[in-house]
Motif scaffolding. Sequence first.
Motif, PDB file in Angstrom:
ATOM      1  N   PRO A 132     -43.173  81.503 -38.575  1.00  0.00           N
ATOM      2  CA  PRO A 132     -44.367  82.034 -39.253  1.00  0.00           C
ATOM      3  C   PRO A 132     -44.132  83.348 -39.987  1.00  0.00           C
ATOM      4  N   ASP A 133     -43.106  84.105 -39.614  1.00  0.00           N
ATOM      5  CA  ASP A 133     -42.888  85.381 -40.309  1.00  0.00           C
ATOM      6  C   ASP A 133     -41.889  85.273 -41.465  1.00  0.00           C
ATOM      7  N   ALA A 134     -41.417  84.055 -41.784  1.00  0.00           N
ATOM      8  CA  ALA A 134     -40.472  83.917 -42.906  1.00  0.00           C
ATOM      9  C   ALA A 134     -41.170  84.238 -44.224  1.00  0.00           C
ATOM     10  N   LEU A 135     -40.555  85.089 -45.031  1.00  0.00           N
ATOM     11  CA  LEU A 135     -41.129  85.440 -46.335  1.00  0.00           C
ATOM     12  C   LEU A 135     -40.541  84.606 -47.456  1.00  0.00           C
ATOM     13  N   ALA A 136     -39.250  84.257 -47.343  1.00  0.00           N
ATOM     14  CA  ALA A 136     -38.576  83.567 -48.452  1.00  0.00           C
ATOM     15  C   ALA A 136     -37.474  82.677 -47.904  1.00  0.00           C
ATOM     16  N   VAL A 137     -37.163  81.622 -48.686  1.00  0.00           N
ATOM     17  CA  VAL A 137     -36.081  80.710 -48.295  1.00  0.00           C
ATOM     18  C   VAL A 137     -35.050  80.648 -49.420  1.00  0.00           C
ATOM     19  N   GLU A 138     -33.803  80.685 -49.010  1.00  0.00           N
ATOM     20  CA  GLU A 138     -32.702  80.547 -49.971  1.00  0.00           C
ATOM     21  C   GLU A 138     -31.516  79.896 -49.271  1.00  0.00           C
ATOM     22  N   MET A 139     -30.316  79.987 -49.834  1.00  0.00           N
ATOM     23  CA  MET A 139     -29.219  79.165 -49.324  1.00  0.00           C
ATOM     24  C   MET A 139     -27.960  79.955 -48.951  1.00  0.00           C
ATOM     25  N   GLU A 140     -28.022  81.285 -48.960  1.00  0.00           N
ATOM     26  CA  GLU A 140     -26.791  82.066 -48.715  1.00  0.00           C
ATOM     27  C   GLU A 140     -26.966  83.256 -47.772  1.00  0.00           C
ATOM     28  N   GLY A 141     -28.115  83.918 -47.817  1.00  0.00           N
ATOM     29  CA  GLY A 141     -28.241  85.254 -47.227  1.00  0.00           C
ATOM     30  C   GLY A 141     -27.862  85.349 -45.756  1.00  0.00           C
ATOM     31  N   GLN A 187     -30.260  73.595 -48.054  1.00  0.00           N
ATOM     32  CA  GLN A 187     -31.206  72.716 -48.742  1.00  0.00           C
ATOM     33  C   GLN A 187     -31.977  73.517 -49.778  1.00  0.00           C
ATOM     34  N   PHE A 188     -32.207  72.897 -50.929  1.00  0.00           N
ATOM     35  CA  PHE A 188     -33.178  73.455 -51.877  1.00  0.00           C
ATOM     36  C   PHE A 188     -34.539  72.933 -51.432  1.00  0.00           C
ATOM     37  N   VAL A 189     -35.382  73.795 -50.918  1.00  0.00           N
ATOM     38  CA  VAL A 189     -36.677  73.366 -50.373  1.00  0.00           C
ATOM     39  C   VAL A 189     -37.646  73.197 -51.531  1.00  0.00           C
ATOM     40  N   ALA A 190     -38.147  71.987 -51.716  1.00  0.00           N
ATOM     41  CA  ALA A 190     -38.937  71.678 -52.915  1.00  0.00           C
ATOM     42  C   ALA A 190     -40.018  70.653 -52.603  1.00  0.00           C
ATOM     43  N   SER A 191     -40.744  70.860 -51.513  1.00  0.00           N
ATOM     44  CA  SER A 191     -41.890  69.989 -51.219  1.00  0.00           C
ATOM     45  C   SER A 191     -42.873  70.744 -50.348  1.00  0.00           C
ATOM     46  N   ALA A 192     -44.151  70.359 -50.455  1.00  0.00           N
ATOM     47  CA  ALA A 192     -45.172  70.982 -49.612  1.00  0.00           C
ATOM     48  C   ALA A 192     -44.817  70.757 -48.148  1.00  0.00           C
ATOM     49  N   ALA A 193     -44.345  69.558 -47.824  1.00  0.00           N
ATOM     50  CA  ALA A 193     -43.998  69.274 -46.434  1.00  0.00           C
ATOM     51  C   ALA A 193     -42.851  70.167 -45.966  1.00  0.00           C
TER      52      ALA A 193
END
Length: 284
Positions: free
Chosen positions: A216-225, A200-206
């Motif tokens: 809580p420790d996630a720093l970044a979101v992407e789609m492959e790593g 998913q491309f995360v693109a909302s405050a929700a």
Amino acid sequence: MSGGEMGGTGANVAGSSTLDIPANRGGAPASHRPLGILAALPQELGDLIEAMRAESGVRTITHGQRDYHLGTVHGSPCVVTLARVGKVAAAATVSALIHAFDVDAVVFTGVAGGVGNDVRVGDIVVADALLQHDLDASPLFPRFEVPLLGMSRFAADAALADRLAAACERFVAEEGAASAARFGTREPRVHRGLIVSGDQFVASAAGVNALRDALPDALAVEMEGAAIAQVCHEYGVPCGVVRTISDTADDHAPESFVSFLTEIAGAYSNAILTRFLDARKAQG
Ligand code: SAH
């Protein structure tokens, strides 16, 4: 070269070069095996393929609808390719890097949405661990756990992560202020920790708040790593992931992502990979 020379993988060869990087010959000494470098989108590779063309020439092998570019960049034999977007695309591509091109390690470079509180556009995140945030076979298995593998977090190779982070720190020390002035971002900060991946491309405050609550420790979101990290774990191949923050995964993410990708991502990638590969060459 015929498909047969690729170990019967049916790959097609285009372009020309005098290079002879072994494909699928696991006996080659580690120092002669290439490094796999991949990104999802062309802008995320910066000028890497042009740099390869200038340094050694490029041999391009098409395999499974991906172009794999073989050559030498900053003194290191490399196979450079675009995975395209999403976990399946990434897993398929890294599997080919391992099997058809016998890479000794994999580095993924690209952009991501910032999730950690102090992770802003223009910052850089180097993964220590990766997790698939959309994987949920509960109640049969704990949320995020890869069924039957018994793992949810896949470690990046510590030495590779250290070298990527050192390259990023050098970039920030040498060019951070100029880069911030040029692109109108704050001076980049380098973060290390958890990167989460999903289709998913995360693109909302929700959406981004849900990720913060669950991880809580996630720093970044992407789609492959995390897909790449899982495949590399299963085959025992060291992997590293470095992501520049293009957006903060909120309602502004689509515009922020597009402008960062088109105007900034390539410059960051060049700056980081040049330093990473120069140090790799120096280490031999
Ligand atoms: N059609 C778009 C697809 C981009 S998807 C295009 O080609 O321009 C976003 C890409 O950037 C993915 O490869 C993903 O890894 C990364 N990314 C950046 N910001 C992201 C976010 N907020 N959520 C998920 N992935 C993000």
